[in-house]
Write an enzyme that holds these catalytic residues in place. Sequence first.
Site, PDB file in Angstrom:
ATOM      1  N   CYS A 114     -13.235 -20.153 -16.676  1.00 50.49           N
ATOM      2  CA  CYS A 114     -11.955 -20.735 -17.043  1.00 50.49           C
ATOM      3  C   CYS A 114     -13.691 -22.413 -17.100  1.00 50.49           C
ATOM      4  O   CYS A 114     -13.322 -23.024 -17.147  1.00 50.49           O
ATOM      5  CB  CYS A 114     -11.704 -21.815 -15.282  1.00 50.49           C
ATOM      6  N   HIS A 252     -10.784 -28.599 -13.306  1.00 49.79           N
ATOM      7  CA  HIS A 252      -9.800 -27.294 -13.987  1.00 49.79           C
ATOM      8  C   HIS A 252      -8.880 -27.042 -13.235  1.00 49.79           C
ATOM      9  O   HIS A 252      -8.811 -26.677 -12.030  1.00 49.79           O
ATOM     10  CB  HIS A 252     -11.005 -25.882 -13.924  1.00 49.79           C
ATOM     11  N   ASN A 282      -2.420 -22.158 -15.338  1.00 53.24           N
ATOM     12  CA  ASN A 282      -3.797 -22.063 -15.704  1.00 53.24           C
ATOM     13  C   ASN A 282      -4.442 -21.075 -16.843  1.00 53.24           C
ATOM     14  O   ASN A 282      -4.053 -20.112 -17.463  1.00 53.24           O
ATOM     15  CB  ASN A 282      -4.368 -21.145 -14.636  1.00 53.24           C
TER      16      ASN A 282
HETATM   17  N1  COA Z   1       5.638 -14.668  -5.394  1.00 51.27           N
HETATM   18  C1  COA Z   1       6.691 -15.512  -4.357  1.00 51.27           C
HETATM   19  N2  COA Z   1       6.098 -15.001  -3.268  1.00 51.27           N
HETATM   20  C2  COA Z   1       4.162 -13.724  -4.101  1.00 51.27           C
HETATM   21  C3  COA Z   1       3.963 -14.479  -4.876  1.00 51.27           C
HETATM   22  C4  COA Z   1       4.328 -15.170  -6.451  1.00 51.27           C
HETATM   23  N3  COA Z   1       4.145 -15.414  -7.185  1.00 51.27           N
HETATM   24  N4  COA Z   1       2.267 -13.990  -4.630  1.00 51.27           N
HETATM   25  C5  COA Z   1       2.246 -13.932  -3.802  1.00 51.27           C
HETATM   26  N5  COA Z   1       3.482 -13.640  -3.215  1.00 51.27           N
HETATM   27  C6  COA Z   1       3.289 -12.955  -1.934  1.00 51.27           C
HETATM   28  C7  COA Z   1       2.896 -12.420  -1.104  1.00 51.27           C
HETATM   29  O1  COA Z   1       2.896 -10.920  -1.272  1.00 51.27           O
HETATM   30  C8  COA Z   1       2.672 -12.716   0.321  1.00 51.27           C
HETATM   31  O2  COA Z   1       3.740 -12.376   0.595  1.00 51.27           O
HETATM   32  P1  COA Z   1       3.593 -11.806   2.304  1.00 51.27           P
HETATM   33  O3  COA Z   1       2.523 -12.882   3.337  1.00 51.27           O
HETATM   34  O4  COA Z   1       4.587 -10.778   2.246  1.00 51.27           O
HETATM   35  O5  COA Z   1       2.114  -9.701   1.661  1.00 51.27           O
HETATM   36  C9  COA Z   1       2.299 -14.257   0.496  1.00 51.27           C
HETATM   37  O6  COA Z   1       3.016 -14.688  -0.631  1.00 51.27           O
HETATM   38  C10 COA Z   1       1.334 -15.046   0.669  1.00 51.27           C
HETATM   39  O7  COA Z   1      -0.054 -14.248  -0.108  1.00 51.27           O
HETATM   40  P2  COA Z   1      -1.008 -15.135   0.063  1.00 51.27           P
HETATM   41  O8  COA Z   1      -1.639 -14.608  -1.320  1.00 51.27           O
HETATM   42  O9  COA Z   1      -1.175 -15.086   1.289  1.00 51.27           O
HETATM   43  O10 COA Z   1      -0.302 -16.801  -0.634  1.00 51.27           O
HETATM   44  P3  COA Z   1      -1.747 -17.632  -0.446  1.00 51.27           P
HETATM   45  O11 COA Z   1      -1.328 -19.203   0.169  1.00 51.27           O
HETATM   46  O12 COA Z   1      -3.875 -17.349  -0.895  1.00 51.27           O
HETATM   47  O13 COA Z   1      -1.442 -18.179  -2.352  1.00 51.27           O
HETATM   48  C11 COA Z   1      -2.615 -18.111  -4.436  1.00 51.27           C
HETATM   49  C12 COA Z   1      -1.932 -17.170  -3.865  1.00 51.27           C
HETATM   50  C13 COA Z   1      -2.900 -16.630  -5.432  1.00 51.27           C
HETATM   51  C14 COA Z   1      -1.744 -19.136  -4.925  1.00 51.27           C
HETATM   52  C15 COA Z   1      -3.383 -18.726  -3.601  1.00 51.27           C
HETATM   53  O14 COA Z   1      -5.096 -17.322  -3.628  1.00 51.27           O
HETATM   54  C16 COA Z   1      -4.513 -19.292  -5.154  1.00 51.27           C
HETATM   55  O15 COA Z   1      -4.536 -19.985  -5.758  1.00 51.27           O
HETATM   56  N6  COA Z   1      -6.213 -19.132  -5.352  1.00 51.27           N
HETATM   57  C17 COA Z   1      -7.020 -19.360  -6.394  1.00 51.27           C
HETATM   58  C18 COA Z   1      -5.984 -17.912  -7.294  1.00 51.27           C
HETATM   59  C19 COA Z   1      -7.010 -19.590  -9.439  1.00 51.27           C
HETATM   60  O16 COA Z   1      -6.597 -20.601  -8.865  1.00 51.27           O
HETATM   61  N7  COA Z   1      -7.110 -18.617  -9.892  1.00 51.27           N
HETATM   62  C20 COA Z   1      -7.920 -18.683 -11.339  1.00 51.27           C
HETATM   63  C21 COA Z   1      -9.371 -18.852 -11.244  1.00 51.27           C
HETATM   64  S1  COA Z   1     -10.061 -19.859 -12.393  1.00 51.27           S
END
Ligand code: COA
Length: 325
Positions: A114, A252, A282
């Site tokens: 990215c 980004h 993304n």
């Molecule tokens: N739909 C519904 N529920 C989902 C889900 C989806 N698509 N993806 C994950 N969940 C659930 C998880 O299973 C978890 O459930 P649980 O509490 O029962 O185990 C809950 O949502 C919370 O998951 P968590 O991973 O703690 O959520 P989060 O608040 O950290 O958000 C991201 C997840 C991926 C959105 C966040 O971590 C993020 O944005 N990270 C950066 C990712 C990124 O930008 N990557 C590219 C960089 S170049």
Amino acid sequence: MYFSKITATGAYVPESVITNDDLSKIVDTNDEWIVSRSGIRNRHFAVAEDENTSDIAAKACKMIIERSNISPEEIDLLIVATVSADYSTPSTACLVQAKVGAKNAIAFDIGAACSGFIFGLSIANKYIQAGTVKNVVVIGAEVLSKYLDFTDRGTCVLFGDGAAGVLLQRSQKRGIIAEEIGSDGSKGHALTGGDTPVKNAFSKCDGKANRSLKMDGRAIFDFATRQVPKSVESLLKKSETDRDTIDFVIAHQANSRIVQIISKKLKIPMEKFYLNMYEYGNTSSASIPIALNEMMEKGLIKEDSLGLLTGFGAGLTWGSMLIRF
Ligand code: COA
């Protein structure tokens, strides 16, 4: 001393729009979760054979050439930033070179995920400063849908496909003002994809590959919200730039919550940040140039505007650049 200036932009995004509701039919997710956690509503996926990474990159490249003052033969250097190339070899840039007729260009790919577009601009700028080239096309292009595991709801809802880029030309005026880029390979395991394990007639390994993107979302979130503000602060300091003179920021387009935290930490108001992840998701190396091209088309970037571009992602990598338009 030679300077570099962005003189044209272009983009191409596959027509097929996949909504959050479309995804919720194949994986356990919903629109409310995706929008509230990421700001993403739609993404565009390549669905036809002729929409591979080099095809969409070539379409973006043709648009850049049409909007420029040069012919394809006048492109000296063609850099494609991608982590989803059609082949391991030939490079996507060589395929694009053939598709657009840029027969005099040096063409190669770079892989910085990215941050790839910023890394590409940095390389292009140095070629221009060295006096060896005049016209460089830098494109970020990804068909990330090839690498998505549609049973992993933590990743498949976040990414999309697209291509975009710029023409960077030798100029009397300083366009690229300063940059701050870096990498931390020790944390690379937080976001991986496209495994190609050892496999040959003599190997003892099973050679099974898991091509899908795998991500520790929390680790990436923490990295982005810590590293980007640090990188930008360092950039502002070394270029002696007052943050209030920045007209717009393109970060980004991974996640609107990440951008909000970056805005707060940098004390640059959200109104200056351009956001379009709600439409494309993304798109990795394509995300910054897609946003830049959109701003250009909307007339949001005026002559002499000062822009801050900042990317972060797999590697781990990051890169920020101050550009006068
Ligand atoms: N739909 C519904 N529920 C989902 C889900 C989806 N698509 N993806 C994950 N969940 C659930 C998880 O299973 C978890 O459930 P649980 O509490 O029962 O185990 C809950 O949502 C919370 O998951 P968590 O991973 O703690 O959520 P989060 O608040 O950290 O958000 C991201 C997840 C991926 C959105 C966040 O971590 C993020 O944005 N990270 C950066 C990712 C990124 O930008 N990557 C590219 C960089 S170049």
